[in-house]
Design an enzyme around this catalytic site. Sequence first.
Site, PDB file in Angstrom:
ATOM      1  N   HIS A  17       0.842  -1.201   0.000  1.00  0.00           N
ATOM      2  CA  HIS A  17       0.000   0.000   0.000  1.00  0.00           C
ATOM      3  C   HIS A  17       0.881   1.256   0.000  1.00  0.00           C
ATOM      4  O   HIS A  17       0.622   2.208  -0.725  1.00  0.00           O
ATOM      5  CB  HIS A  17      -0.881   0.061   1.259  1.00  0.00           C
ATOM      6  N   LYS A  41     -18.039  -6.068   6.601  1.00  0.00           N
ATOM      7  CA  LYS A  41     -16.782  -6.804   6.785  1.00  0.00           C
ATOM      8  C   LYS A  41     -16.406  -6.762   8.250  1.00  0.00           C
ATOM      9  O   LYS A  41     -16.762  -5.832   8.956  1.00  0.00           O
ATOM     10  CB  LYS A  41     -15.659  -6.134   5.981  1.00  0.00           C
ATOM     11  N   ARG A  90      -1.802  -6.411  -8.035  1.00  0.00           N
ATOM     12  CA  ARG A  90      -0.630  -7.228  -7.720  1.00  0.00           C
ATOM     13  C   ARG A  90      -0.376  -8.279  -8.785  1.00  0.00           C
ATOM     14  O   ARG A  90       0.721  -8.448  -9.271  1.00  0.00           O
ATOM     15  CB  ARG A  90      -0.808  -7.933  -6.373  1.00  0.00           C
ATOM     16  N   SER A 128      -2.811  -7.732   3.007  1.00  0.00           N
ATOM     17  CA  SER A 128      -3.163  -7.587   4.425  1.00  0.00           C
ATOM     18  C   SER A 128      -3.476  -8.949   5.030  1.00  0.00           C
ATOM     19  O   SER A 128      -3.107  -9.229   6.182  1.00  0.00           O
ATOM     20  CB  SER A 128      -4.372  -6.660   4.569  1.00  0.00           C
TER      21      SER A 128
HETATM   22  O1  PNS Z   1      -8.696  -2.856   0.289  1.00  0.00           O
HETATM   23  P1  PNS Z   1      -9.948  -3.417  -0.338  1.00  0.00           P
HETATM   24  O2  PNS Z   1     -10.750  -4.203   0.679  1.00  0.00           O
HETATM   25  O3  PNS Z   1      -9.663  -4.189  -1.581  1.00  0.00           O
HETATM   26  O4  PNS Z   1     -10.813  -2.125  -0.770  1.00  0.00           O
HETATM   27  C1  PNS Z   1     -12.087  -2.288  -1.350  1.00  0.00           C
HETATM   28  C2  PNS Z   1     -12.783  -0.924  -1.539  1.00  0.00           C
HETATM   29  C3  PNS Z   1     -12.874  -0.171  -0.235  1.00  0.00           C
HETATM   30  C4  PNS Z   1     -11.990  -0.098  -2.526  1.00  0.00           C
HETATM   31  C5  PNS Z   1     -14.195  -1.242  -2.127  1.00  0.00           C
HETATM   32  O5  PNS Z   1     -14.784  -2.227  -1.353  1.00  0.00           O
HETATM   33  C6  PNS Z   1     -15.123  -0.026  -2.159  1.00  0.00           C
HETATM   34  O6  PNS Z   1     -14.908   0.895  -2.910  1.00  0.00           O
HETATM   35  N1  PNS Z   1     -16.184  -0.056  -1.325  1.00  0.00           N
HETATM   36  C7  PNS Z   1     -17.152   1.009  -1.217  1.00  0.00           C
HETATM   37  C8  PNS Z   1     -18.531   0.568  -1.701  1.00  0.00           C
HETATM   38  C9  PNS Z   1     -18.610   0.708  -3.193  1.00  0.00           C
HETATM   39  O7  PNS Z   1     -18.599   1.803  -3.734  1.00  0.00           O
HETATM   40  N2  PNS Z   1     -18.620  -0.439  -3.905  1.00  0.00           N
HETATM   41  C10 PNS Z   1     -18.562  -0.460  -5.358  1.00  0.00           C
HETATM   42  C11 PNS Z   1     -19.902  -0.602  -6.005  1.00  0.00           C
HETATM   43  S1  PNS Z   1     -20.633  -2.162  -5.669  1.00  0.00           S
END
Ligand code: PNS
Length: 159
Positions: A17, A41, A90, A128
Amino acid sequence: MVTAIYPGSFDPLTKGHQDIIDRASRIFDKVIVSVLENPRKQPLFTIEERVEMLKIIAPKYPNVEVDSFHGLLVDYAKKKNSNIVIKGLRAIGDFEFEFQMALVNHKLDPQIETIFMMTNNRYSYVSSSIVKEIAYFGGDISELVPPEILPLIRKKIKA
Ligand code: PNS
């Protein structure tokens, strides 16, 4: 002034990150690194702890801000006057899900552009979940997370 949002769970922050934060901060005028508060989550670290981790490393980058958000990313981006979302990729395994997310976000708000940054190959295996797994079983995570946040992780996991 171009502002980009780098969203994520950061549970916990990894060197992967940090590498994306570092490189994005050289490209955009401002980068807002924002932690998702996701009631669906069950993170190991609280939202406050994850924000704290990011705030520990953020001062290295004068144009990086730390924040948190809940709800849809596109709504948050609009609130922050940004139409750029940064994601780290990645490996090919990340691609399918991230591609779908990028399309969904673009559908929800056609102004939104997702910019993918390829991870530094030194960190391509770091996630993570891997950090948590190694820490739980007493392994050495010092190569995987920024040294400044190791104490926070050790306090939580007693690794
Ligand atoms: O580090 P991560 O868990 O891969 O991050 C995921 C994240 C936070 C980028 C993603 O879950 C997100 O944008 N969530 C907010 C809700 C949203 O807008 N979802 C997309 C449309 S379904």
